[in-house]
Design a protein around this motif. Structure first.
Motif, PDB file in Angstrom:
ATOM      1  N   LYS A   2       0.753  -1.134  -0.112  1.00  0.00           N
ATOM      2  CA  LYS A   2       0.058   0.028  -0.047  1.00  0.00           C
ATOM      3  C   LYS A   2       0.832   1.039  -0.084  1.00  0.00           C
ATOM      4  N   LEU A   3       0.745   2.017  -1.173  1.00  0.00           N
ATOM      5  CA  LEU A   3       1.364   3.369  -1.051  1.00  0.00           C
ATOM      6  C   LEU A   3       0.531   4.324  -0.612  1.00  0.00           C
ATOM      7  N   GLY A   4       0.801   5.565  -0.089  1.00  0.00           N
ATOM      8  CA  GLY A   4      -0.067   6.614   0.372  1.00  0.00           C
ATOM      9  C   GLY A   4       0.450   7.353   1.479  1.00  0.00           C
ATOM     10  N   ASN A   5      -0.392   8.243   1.839  1.00  0.00           N
ATOM     11  CA  ASN A   5      -0.094   9.088   2.614  1.00  0.00           C
ATOM     12  C   ASN A   5      -0.696   8.759   4.095  1.00  0.00           C
ATOM     13  N   ASP A   6       0.117   8.183   5.188  1.00  0.00           N
ATOM     14  CA  ASP A   6      -0.610   7.598   6.467  1.00  0.00           C
ATOM     15  C   ASP A   6      -0.347   8.676   7.572  1.00  0.00           C
ATOM     16  N   THR A   7      -1.226   9.531   7.853  1.00  0.00           N
ATOM     17  CA  THR A   7      -1.069  10.691   8.770  1.00  0.00           C
ATOM     18  C   THR A   7      -0.813  10.537   9.943  1.00  0.00           C
ATOM     19  N   ALA A   8      -1.226   9.065  10.402  1.00  0.00           N
ATOM     20  CA  ALA A   8      -1.102   8.573  11.815  1.00  0.00           C
ATOM     21  C   ALA A   8       0.297   8.615  12.365  1.00  0.00           C
ATOM     22  N   ARG A   9       1.154   8.212  11.230  1.00  0.00           N
ATOM     23  CA  ARG A   9       2.567   8.065  11.582  1.00  0.00           C
ATOM     24  C   ARG A   9       3.561   8.757  10.629  1.00  0.00           C
ATOM     25  N   ARG A  10       4.656   8.937  11.000  1.00  0.00           N
ATOM     26  CA  ARG A  10       5.684   9.609  10.233  1.00  0.00           C
ATOM     27  C   ARG A  10       6.302   8.660   9.316  1.00  0.00           C
ATOM     28  N   PRO A  11       6.663   9.113   7.969  1.00  0.00           N
ATOM     29  CA  PRO A  11       7.368   8.373   7.216  1.00  0.00           C
ATOM     30  C   PRO A  11       8.726   7.701   7.790  1.00  0.00           C
ATOM     31  N   GLN A  12       9.163   6.729   7.482  1.00  0.00           N
ATOM     32  CA  GLN A  12      10.463   6.028   8.016  1.00  0.00           C
ATOM     33  C   GLN A  12      11.290   5.817   6.785  1.00  0.00           C
ATOM     34  N   LEU A  13      12.590   6.338   7.002  1.00  0.00           N
ATOM     35  CA  LEU A  13      13.609   6.105   6.146  1.00  0.00           C
ATOM     36  C   LEU A  13      14.502   4.989   6.726  1.00  0.00           C
ATOM     37  N   ILE A  14      14.541   3.902   5.908  1.00  0.00           N
ATOM     38  CA  ILE A  14      15.516   2.736   6.822  1.00  0.00           C
ATOM     39  C   ILE A  14      16.586   2.449   5.980  1.00  0.00           C
ATOM     40  N   ILE A  15      17.819   2.730   6.682  1.00  0.00           N
ATOM     41  CA  ILE A  15      18.976   2.652   5.618  1.00  0.00           C
ATOM     42  C   ILE A  15      19.594   1.376   5.998  1.00  0.00           C
ATOM     43  N   PHE A  16      20.338   0.665   5.004  1.00  0.00           N
ATOM     44  CA  PHE A  16      20.848  -0.404   5.106  1.00  0.00           C
ATOM     45  C   PHE A  16      22.215  -0.315   4.945  1.00  0.00           C
TER      46      PHE A  16
END
Length: 166
Positions: A2-16
């Motif tokens: 699911k793509l889209g704007n989830d205003t209940a949480r901040r987006p997360q950048l996961i770096i490997f």
């Protein structure tokens, strides 16, 4: 996914952060399904486009384009996984700074494996000819090993969360 704007949480950048053969793609695919993050992997794009894996100029241009795309996704509220290794401290610092400006949380996964274990895994991967992977010789791994800037404890504390895989 699911793509889209989830205003209940901040987006997360996961770096490997890790070398070839450390398990980055395997974990990234799992996380992609579990949390609905969008996964960016240069090797898969190069393979899909039929370009030479060792064309450094093309890889650099693609890397910059995917990075810009990833930032746009973060800006739109979509979490992303950058699984291409982030080998240098400067690269990780830049990612962290930009993600913070975009209001994202930042998680780093550091893959801390011995040279011998990495080579064991790569030799197996090379022998099976896994799709969308770059064939890595022991000499190439040795060069990568010397170039890789391992994060220390002080750097890892600058992320919202850090996970070390051994």
């Amino acid at each position: 996914m699911k793509l889209g704007n989830d205003t209940a949480r901040r987006p997360q950048l996961i770096i490997f952060c890790g070398l070839p053969g450390s398990g980055k793609t395997t974990l990234a695919r799992q996380l992609e399904q579990e949390i609905g993050a969008f996964r960016l992997n240069i090797d898969e794009w190069v393979a899909a486009l039929g370009v030479d894996f060792w064309d450094d100029e093309f890889r650099h241009r693609l890397d910059r384009r995917l990075y810009e795309y990833g930032l746009k996704l973060l800006e739109l509220g979509q979490s992303i996984i950058l699984e291409d290794g982030t080998w240098t401290r400067a690269e990780r610092d830049e990612l962290r700074e930009v993600a913070r400006k975009l209001g994202a949380t930042i998680e780093i996964h550091y893959f801390d494996l011995s040279f011998d274990e990495l080579w064991r895994r790569l030799a197996l991967r090379n022998a099976t000819g896994a799709p969308d992977t770059v064939p890595i010789t022991k000499e190439i791994l040795e060069k990568c090993w010397r170039r890789f800037e391992r994060p220390n404890k002080a750097e890892l504390t600058q992320f919202d969360s850090s996970i070390i895989h051994t």
